[in-house]
Design an enzyme around this catalytic site. Sequence first.
Site, mmCIF file in Angstrom:
data_model
loop_
_atom_site.group_PDB
_atom_site.id
_atom_site.type_symbol
_atom_site.label_atom_id
_atom_site.label_comp_id
_atom_site.label_asym_id
_atom_site.label_seq_id
_atom_site.Cartn_x
_atom_site.Cartn_y
_atom_site.Cartn_z
ATOM 1 N N LEU A 121 0.867 -1.179 0.000
ATOM 2 C CA LEU A 121 0.000 0.000 0.000
ATOM 3 C C LEU A 121 0.903 1.228 0.000
ATOM 4 C CD1 LEU A 121 -2.687 -1.017 2.679
ATOM 5 C CD2 LEU A 121 -2.938 -1.005 0.191
ATOM 6 N N ASP A 122 0.437 2.307 -0.603
ATOM 7 C CA ASP A 122 1.229 3.543 -0.622
ATOM 8 C C ASP A 122 1.401 4.078 0.803
ATOM 9 O OD1 ASP A 122 1.224 3.368 -3.360
ATOM 10 O OD2 ASP A 122 -0.482 4.732 -3.598
ATOM 11 N N GLN A 123 2.362 4.937 0.946
ATOM 12 C CA GLN A 123 2.644 5.556 2.243
ATOM 13 C C GLN A 123 1.388 6.182 2.848
ATOM 14 O OE1 GLN A 123 2.464 8.965 4.097
ATOM 15 N NE2 GLN A 123 3.169 9.516 2.049
ATOM 16 N N HIS B 239 0.045 2.057 -7.932
ATOM 17 C CA HIS B 239 -0.831 3.235 -7.773
ATOM 18 C C HIS B 239 -2.142 3.073 -8.547
ATOM 19 C CE1 HIS B 239 2.214 5.291 -5.610
ATOM 20 N NE2 HIS B 239 2.861 5.856 -6.591
ATOM 21 N N LYS C 150 -5.259 5.332 -7.647
ATOM 22 C CA LYS C 150 -4.999 6.758 -7.909
ATOM 23 C C LYS C 150 -4.962 7.038 -9.410
ATOM 24 C CE LYS C 150 -2.542 7.453 -3.585
ATOM 25 N NZ LYS C 150 -1.263 7.387 -2.907
#
Length: 261
Positions: free
Chosen positions: A126-128, A213, A216
Amino acid sequence: MPPMQLQDILFGQGFGARRVCAGLVQQGRVSVAGAACIDPLAEFEPEGLHLRVEGLEGRTGLREGGLDWVCHLSALIMLNKPAGYECSQKPSAWPSVYTLLPLPLRQRPAQGKKGATAGVQAVGRLDQDTTGLLLLTDDGQLIHKLASPRHKVSKVYEVGLKHPVPSPAEASFVQRLLDGVVLDDDPHPVRAAACELLTPQHLRLTLTDGKYHQVKRMVAAVGNRVETLHRSRIGALQLPDDLAPGQWRWLEVADRALLGL
Ligand code: URA
């Protein structure tokens, strides 16, 4: 599973070298199923065994003096990932999610490989700034099964949108994501397996693949922007309400069933 010596059980769970584990037992720091045991060679059935190991400050990275532990030969845990953590072992700018886990989970020896340290690894990243359900395991086959696009394990994301979708455009916004959008580096369109606008700024998106991503980029491809992103479900396994951000727990048999394991 045949009984094993306590020092070997502790070693296999990641409490350190065999000699360190034998020392922990001899120093009276280990209780087994609620009873003290000072014999490192005492034998127990390992799977599901309840241990309490005292005096681990500094080595587990935890502040409390002891660690209650249930032994599992293969580790599979869930973490409620908070924002501000990277899913990498070697993060570039933010702390690593692995710092949220006790050391035994991070330094479990690799099964079948003498001396190698495997530890648990995140099943996909998962992204930050993304929060929510993250699975981690030391079982390579399980990582493959849960993360490979071929197995089509669904992941549900709660997406906070920057721009409210006006009601006349709602149906087409959802339909474009279901039909598929083209992401810059990929000639094949990626589509949502399910998509629902719960409010003008809350989108619930289900994906069965996991490109970089992806949420997004899909939202950007339909002219909006992700403000917040939270993973609420993997397969039929929902992030439990009582698992606070930063907390982890073992997966129970029932949880595994929800993942089809
Ligand atoms: N899609 C994203 O864009 N980010 C994540 O963290 C997960 C899915």
